[in-house]
Design a protein around this motif. Sequence first.
Motif, PDB file in Angstrom:
ATOM      1  N   ASN A   1      46.884  40.070  24.039  1.00 46.22           N
ATOM      2  CA  ASN A   1      46.037  39.074  24.699  1.00 46.22           C
ATOM      3  C   ASN A   1      44.983  38.519  23.749  1.00 46.22           C
ATOM      4  O   ASN A   1      44.621  37.336  23.840  1.00 46.22           O
TER       5      ASN A   1
ATOM      6  N   GLY B   1      37.571  38.315  31.331  1.00 46.72           N
ATOM      7  CA  GLY B   1      37.970  39.713  31.436  1.00 46.72           C
ATOM      8  C   GLY B   1      36.799  40.645  31.217  1.00 46.72           C
ATOM      9  O   GLY B   1      35.664  40.212  31.011  1.00 46.72           O
TER      10      GLY B   1
ATOM     11  N   THR C   1      36.447  43.497  25.414  1.00 50.81           N
ATOM     12  CA  THR C   1      37.773  42.976  25.101  1.00 50.81           C
ATOM     13  C   THR C   1      37.762  41.981  23.943  1.00 50.81           C
ATOM     14  O   THR C   1      38.789  41.392  23.626  1.00 50.81           O
TER      15      THR C   1
ATOM     16  N   ASP D   1      32.999  37.614  32.565  1.00 52.26           N
ATOM     17  CA  ASP D   1      33.645  38.666  33.357  1.00 52.26           C
ATOM     18  C   ASP D   1      33.248  38.449  34.812  1.00 52.26           C
ATOM     19  O   ASP D   1      32.093  38.671  35.189  1.00 52.26           O
TER      20      ASP D   1
ATOM     21  N   PRO E   1      43.502  35.489  30.304  1.00 52.34           N
ATOM     22  CA  PRO E   1      42.954  36.662  30.997  1.00 52.34           C
ATOM     23  C   PRO E   1      43.048  37.910  30.122  1.00 52.34           C
ATOM     24  O   PRO E   1      44.003  38.096  29.381  1.00 52.34           O
TER      25      PRO E   1
ATOM     26  N   ASP F   1      42.469  42.342  30.335  1.00 53.12           N
ATOM     27  CA  ASP F   1      42.342  43.465  31.260  1.00 53.12           C
ATOM     28  C   ASP F   1      41.896  44.702  30.491  1.00 53.12           C
ATOM     29  O   ASP F   1      41.580  44.625  29.301  1.00 53.12           O
ATOM     30  N   ARG F   2      41.871  45.838  31.168  1.00 56.08           N
ATOM     31  CA  ARG F   2      41.313  47.050  30.551  1.00 56.08           C
ATOM     32  C   ARG F   2      42.094  47.486  29.321  1.00 56.08           C
ATOM     33  O   ARG F   2      41.548  48.135  28.438  1.00 56.08           O
ATOM     34  N   ASP F   3      43.376  47.119  29.222  1.00 62.08           N
ATOM     35  CA  ASP F   3      44.165  47.487  28.050  1.00 62.08           C
ATOM     36  C   ASP F   3      43.720  46.758  26.803  1.00 62.08           C
ATOM     37  O   ASP F   3      44.112  47.121  25.690  1.00 62.08           O
TER      38      ASP F   3
ATOM     39  N   GLN G   1      37.308  51.868  28.553  1.00 62.51           N
ATOM     40  CA  GLN G   1      38.494  51.556  29.351  1.00 62.51           C
ATOM     41  C   GLN G   1      38.463  52.305  30.677  1.00 62.51           C
ATOM     42  O   GLN G   1      38.758  51.740  31.736  1.00 62.51           O
TER      43      GLN G   1
ATOM     44  N   GLU H   1      38.199  50.708  34.474  1.00 55.95           N
ATOM     45  CA  GLU H   1      39.211  51.017  35.486  1.00 55.95           C
ATOM     46  C   GLU H   1      38.590  51.666  36.728  1.00 55.95           C
ATOM     47  O   GLU H   1      38.972  51.348  37.862  1.00 55.95           O
TER      48      GLU H   1
ATOM     49  N   ARG I   1      36.974  49.022  38.754  1.00 62.34           N
ATOM     50  CA  ARG I   1      37.986  48.176  39.385  1.00 62.34           C
ATOM     51  C   ARG I   1      38.534  48.837  40.641  1.00 62.34           C
ATOM     52  O   ARG I   1      38.660  48.210  41.700  1.00 62.34           O
TER      53      ARG I   1
END
Length: 316
Positions: free
Chosen positions: A111, A129, A133, A257, A288, A290-292, A301, A305, A308
Motif C-alpha cells: 500500500n 489510514g 503507516t 485517519d 487506503p 490498514d494495520r498491516d 499494530q 487493531e 478497531r
Amino acid sequence: MTRETITVSDELARELASRSDELLGTIAGRSGARAFLRGDLLILDGETDAVDVARRLVEELDQLVGEGIGVGEQTVDAVTGVLAANARSTDVLNDVVWRHRGKRIAPKTINQKRYCDAIRASTVTFGIGPAGTGKTYLAMALAVSALTDREVSRIILTRPAVEAGERLGFLPGDLMAKVDPYLRPLFDALLDMLDSDRVAQFLEKGIVEVAPLAYMRGRTLNDSFIILDEAQNTTPEQMQMFLTRLGFGSRIVVTGDVTQTDLPRGQHSGLVEVQRILKDVDGISFVPFDRDDVVRHKLVQQIVEAYRIDAEREDR
C-alpha cells in the motif's frame, strides 16, 4: 514435517549470524518454520507450507542484501507482507523516494508503494489510514524530491489547528511559533530529509511555507507541492475550500485517519465526506492503509487493531 537446506550468500549469512539468532527467530515467527544457520547453510524445519514460506522469504532477503539493503526485523516484516500480496519485495523496497546522509526512504508495504505511485501520477492524492503507516512521512519525502528536481518551486505544509481553537492567538510568539506545536510532525519529517540549516534557509525564503488551514482561504497555490495533514479534523466546508486552492503546476496530498477525529461531537469530517463526493473524479486518487501497513513499533499494530475491534463493538 519437512526439512529443507538452502545455501545463502555470504552477505546474508553474515547478517543472520551477527544478530544473535534475532533475525532467525523473526523469520521463524513470520513463516511458522524453525530456522538454523550452519555456515552458509540455512536449515528450515516445519510443515511443508511453512517451510515454503520461509524459503521464499529467505530468497527475497538474499536478493535485497545483494543489492545493498540492510536486513532487520522491519525488513523481514516488509518482505513477508509483500510476498503475501503476491508481489516481489525488490519492486517495492527498491523504489527509493529520497536519500539523505546515507538514509534510504522507500515504501515498506504494497500500500505504501501504491501511495507513492499515486502521488507521482495524480494531481490530488488522499492517504487514509491509521497512525504509523507512513502517510505523512512518504508525502514529505516525495515533496522534497519534487522540489529538488524542480518539479515544483515550493512546499506548503498545512494542518487544521483543531486542538487550539480560539486559543491559538494567545500562544506566545509570531505565527511560526504559534503553529509549531500543530505542525511539529511535519517539521520532524522535513528535518529527517534535509539539513537543519537548509530547512531554515527554505523557510526564510518562503520555499517551504507552513500555515494553519485557515490561512489558505482566498489563495491560489501555483507550482507547489501542498500537504494537508490530519485532514480528519477538517469540516466539509474547510476541505472544499482547501482543495479549490489548487493552482497550475501543483500537486496536493491529503493525509488523515478517520478514526481519530477531534471535531466537536456531531460535526462531520471533511475527510469522510470527500471520499463519497470525489471518488469518481479523474486525477484524484484515494489510497487506503490498514494495520498491516504500520511500520512503527510492532506494538502499534496491536494498539490499532485493539481500538478497531473496540469501535466495532460500540457500533453494534
